[in-house]
Design a protein around this motif. Structure first.
Motif, PDB file in Angstrom:
ATOM      1  N   ASN A  19     -31.716 117.337 -84.619  1.00 20.38           N
ATOM      2  CA  ASN A  19     -32.198 118.633 -85.122  1.00 20.38           C
ATOM      3  C   ASN A  19     -31.472 119.824 -84.509  1.00 20.38           C
ATOM      4  O   ASN A  19     -32.073 120.841 -84.196  1.00 20.38           O
ATOM      5  N   TRP A  20     -30.180 119.679 -84.361  1.00 26.32           N
ATOM      6  CA  TRP A  20     -29.377 120.820 -83.953  1.00 26.32           C
ATOM      7  C   TRP A  20     -29.349 121.816 -85.102  1.00 26.32           C
ATOM      8  O   TRP A  20     -29.736 121.478 -86.216  1.00 26.32           O
ATOM      9  N   PRO A  21     -28.886 123.036 -84.870  1.00 26.48           N
ATOM     10  CA  PRO A  21     -28.846 124.008 -85.972  1.00 26.48           C
ATOM     11  C   PRO A  21     -28.053 123.473 -87.170  1.00 26.48           C
ATOM     12  O   PRO A  21     -27.043 122.783 -87.009  1.00 26.48           O
ATOM     13  N   ALA A  22     -28.536 123.818 -88.328  1.00 28.05           N
ATOM     14  CA  ALA A  22     -27.934 123.316 -89.565  1.00 28.05           C
ATOM     15  C   ALA A  22     -26.467 123.698 -89.681  1.00 28.05           C
ATOM     16  O   ALA A  22     -25.678 122.971 -90.290  1.00 28.05           O
ATOM     17  N   MET A  23     -26.087 124.810 -89.112  1.00 31.98           N
ATOM     18  CA  MET A  23     -24.710 125.279 -89.200  1.00 31.98           C
ATOM     19  C   MET A  23     -23.740 124.225 -88.638  1.00 31.98           C
ATOM     20  O   MET A  23     -22.653 124.033 -89.173  1.00 31.98           O
ATOM     21  N   ILE A  24     -24.135 123.534 -87.598  1.00 40.03           N
ATOM     22  CA  ILE A  24     -23.261 122.534 -86.980  1.00 40.03           C
ATOM     23  C   ILE A  24     -23.081 121.348 -87.921  1.00 40.03           C
ATOM     24  O   ILE A  24     -21.954 120.939 -88.228  1.00 40.03           O
ATOM     25  N   THR A  25     -24.189 120.781 -88.374  1.00 42.38           N
ATOM     26  CA  THR A  25     -24.110 119.607 -89.249  1.00 42.38           C
ATOM     27  C   THR A  25     -23.432 119.948 -90.558  1.00 42.38           C
ATOM     28  O   THR A  25     -22.549 119.224 -91.020  1.00 42.38           O
ATOM     29  N   ARG A  26     -23.824 121.051 -91.163  1.00 40.06           N
ATOM     30  CA  ARG A  26     -23.230 121.440 -92.448  1.00 40.06           C
ATOM     31  C   ARG A  26     -21.741 121.751 -92.283  1.00 40.06           C
ATOM     32  O   ARG A  26     -20.936 121.434 -93.146  1.00 40.06           O
ATOM     33  N   GLY A  27     -21.380 122.361 -91.163  1.00 40.56           N
ATOM     34  CA  GLY A  27     -19.973 122.643 -90.904  1.00 40.56           C
ATOM     35  C   GLY A  27     -19.162 121.365 -90.768  1.00 40.56           C
ATOM     36  O   GLY A  27     -18.045 121.256 -91.287  1.00 40.56           O
ATOM     37  N   LEU A  28     -19.720 120.384 -90.065  1.00 44.46           N
ATOM     38  CA  LEU A  28     -19.032 119.100 -89.924  1.00 44.46           C
ATOM     39  C   LEU A  28     -18.909 118.376 -91.264  1.00 44.46           C
ATOM     40  O   LEU A  28     -17.880 117.767 -91.556  1.00 44.46           O
ATOM     41  N   LEU A  29     -19.952 118.444 -92.082  1.00 46.51           N
ATOM     42  CA  LEU A  29     -19.881 117.847 -93.416  1.00 46.51           C
ATOM     43  C   LEU A  29     -18.840 118.566 -94.269  1.00 46.51           C
ATOM     44  O   LEU A  29     -18.099 117.929 -95.037  1.00 46.51           O
ATOM     45  N   LEU A  30     -18.760 119.878 -94.134  1.00 43.52           N
ATOM     46  CA  LEU A  30     -17.755 120.642 -94.861  1.00 43.52           C
ATOM     47  C   LEU A  30     -16.343 120.235 -94.423  1.00 43.52           C
ATOM     48  O   LEU A  30     -15.457 120.028 -95.263  1.00 43.52           O
ATOM     49  N   ILE A  31     -16.137 120.092 -93.128  1.00 45.20           N
ATOM     50  CA  ILE A  31     -14.838 119.645 -92.621  1.00 45.20           C
ATOM     51  C   ILE A  31     -14.525 118.238 -93.140  1.00 45.20           C
ATOM     52  O   ILE A  31     -13.393 117.945 -93.539  1.00 45.20           O
ATOM     53  N   GLY A  32     -15.546 117.373 -93.157  1.00 43.69           N
ATOM     54  CA  GLY A  32     -15.353 116.035 -93.716  1.00 43.69           C
ATOM     55  C   GLY A  32     -14.948 116.082 -95.180  1.00 43.69           C
ATOM     56  O   GLY A  32     -14.074 115.332 -95.621  1.00 43.69           O
ATOM     57  N   GLY A  33     -15.571 116.989 -95.934  1.00 49.64           N
ATOM     58  CA  GLY A  33     -15.198 117.157 -97.340  1.00 49.64           C
ATOM     59  C   GLY A  33     -13.768 117.652 -97.495  1.00 49.64           C
ATOM     60  O   GLY A  33     -13.030 117.195 -98.374  1.00 49.64           O
ATOM     61  N   LEU A  34     -13.369 118.568 -96.633  1.00 47.90           N
ATOM     62  CA  LEU A  34     -11.990 119.063 -96.677  1.00 47.90           C
ATOM     63  C   LEU A  34     -10.991 117.971 -96.311  1.00 47.90           C
ATOM     64  O   LEU A  34      -9.910 117.875 -96.904  1.00 47.90           O
ATOM     65  N   LEU A  35     -11.353 117.134 -95.346  1.00 48.03           N
ATOM     66  CA  LEU A  35     -10.491 116.001 -94.994  1.00 48.03           C
ATOM     67  C   LEU A  35     -10.339 115.045 -96.171  1.00 48.03           C
ATOM     68  O   LEU A  35      -9.239 114.557 -96.456  1.00 48.03           O
ATOM     69  N   MET A  36     -11.433 114.762 -96.858  1.00 51.51           N
ATOM     70  CA  MET A  36     -11.359 113.863 -97.997  1.00 51.51           C
ATOM     71  C   MET A  36     -10.604 114.504 -99.160  1.00 51.51           C
ATOM     72  O   MET A  36      -9.922 113.817 -99.924  1.00 51.51           O
ATOM     73  N   LEU A  37     -10.703 115.826 -99.295  1.00 53.59           N
ATOM     74  CA  LEU A  37      -9.929 116.537-100.306  1.00 53.59           C
ATOM     75  C   LEU A  37      -8.434 116.400-100.005  1.00 53.59           C
ATOM     76  O   LEU A  37      -7.616 116.185-100.910  1.00 53.59           O
ATOM     77  N   TYR A  38      -8.077 116.504 -98.739  1.00 54.71           N
ATOM     78  CA  TYR A  38      -6.701 116.278 -98.312  1.00 54.71           C
ATOM     79  C   TYR A  38      -6.288 114.839 -98.611  1.00 54.71           C
ATOM     80  O   TYR A  38      -5.187 114.583 -99.104  1.00 54.71           O
ATOM     81  N   GLY A  39      -7.181 113.885 -98.339  1.00 58.01           N
ATOM     82  CA  GLY A  39      -6.915 112.484 -98.659  1.00 58.01           C
ATOM     83  C   GLY A  39      -6.724 112.270-100.154  1.00 58.01           C
ATOM     84  O   GLY A  39      -5.882 111.460-100.568  1.00 58.01           O
ATOM     85  N   LEU A  40      -7.494 112.997-100.965  1.00 57.09           N
ATOM     86  CA  LEU A  40      -7.336 112.928-102.413  1.00 57.09           C
ATOM     87  C   LEU A  40      -5.935 113.385-102.803  1.00 57.09           C
ATOM     88  O   LEU A  40      -5.257 112.740-103.610  1.00 57.09           O
ATOM     89  N   GLY A  41      -5.486 114.483-102.208  1.00 50.34           N
ATOM     90  CA  GLY A  41      -4.150 114.972-102.499  1.00 50.34           C
ATOM     91  C   GLY A  41      -3.073 113.964-102.114  1.00 50.34           C
ATOM     92  O   GLY A  41      -2.115 113.741-102.863  1.00 50.34           O
ATOM     93  N   LEU A  42      -3.243 113.337-100.949  1.00 53.87           N
ATOM     94  CA  LEU A  42      -2.287 112.320-100.516  1.00 53.87           C
ATOM     95  C   LEU A  42      -2.276 111.124-101.468  1.00 53.87           C
ATOM     96  O   LEU A  42      -1.212 110.591-101.797  1.00 53.87           O
TER      97      LEU A  42
END
Length: 170
Positions: A69-92
């Motif tokens: 139950n850390w602040p939502a900003m941390i979890t949501r930020g990490l999920l956003l970074i994960g999405g960006l990583l997968m978007l990069y993987g999609l491009g590759l």
């Protein structure tokens, strides 16, 4: 209180855990084809694993932050970074698939290598006999798609899941 400062819900926890397991499954499958199936990955194949290698520990931290139950900003930020990583993987994956289909040229350093001749026949000389495959030829096609094509599909699905988890309701 904004949704970024409130604790995250089980939706983010489940999303992070699902992404962690799916990322591990994709990389595990690639490693299985390599080590059990004997398919030697090319340079682009190895590069496509990088978003997964970076994303798995991030999703583990996201699951922990959500579970504690850390602040939502941390979890949501990490999920956003994960999405960006997968978007990069999609491009590759799309790029590598296009190289395999001959739609565009691949990197110049990703072609079959001519082995070095000579030497004493020792263990180190045997390293020169392993030739990495060319990025332009798919080693395996399943239902018409190469492994790069399947990686693009997996990356697209994981991108959508990560972004939905990052912006979804708590």
């Amino acid at each position: 209180m904004s949704s970024l400062t409130q604790p995250t819900s089980s939706v983010q926890t489940v999303t992070a855990l699902m992404l962690l397991i799916a990322m591990a499954a994709v990389v595990g499958g690639a490693l299985g084809f390599e080590h059990i199936g004997g398919y030697i990955p090319c340079k682009l194949c190895l590069e496509q694993r990088t978003p997964y290698y970076v994303g798995m520990p991030l999703m583990a931290v996201a699951a922990i932050s959500s579970g504690l139950n850390w602040p939502a900003m941390i979890t949501r930020g990490l999920l956003l970074i994960g999405g960006l990583l997968m978007l990069y993987g999609l491009g590759l994956g799309v790029y590598h698939s296009g190289v395999e289909w001959g739609w565009w040229p691949g990197p110049t350093d990703c072609t079959a290598v001519v082995p070095v001749t000579g030497g004493t026949g020792g263990v180190l000389d045997s390293l020169n006999t392993v030739m990495p495959p060319s990025c332009e030829k798919a080693a395996l096609r399943i239902l018409g798609l190469s492994m790069a094509g399947w990686n693009a599909i997996a990356s697209l699905i994981l991108t959508i899941i990560a972004f939905r988890g990052a912006v979804g309701k708590a």
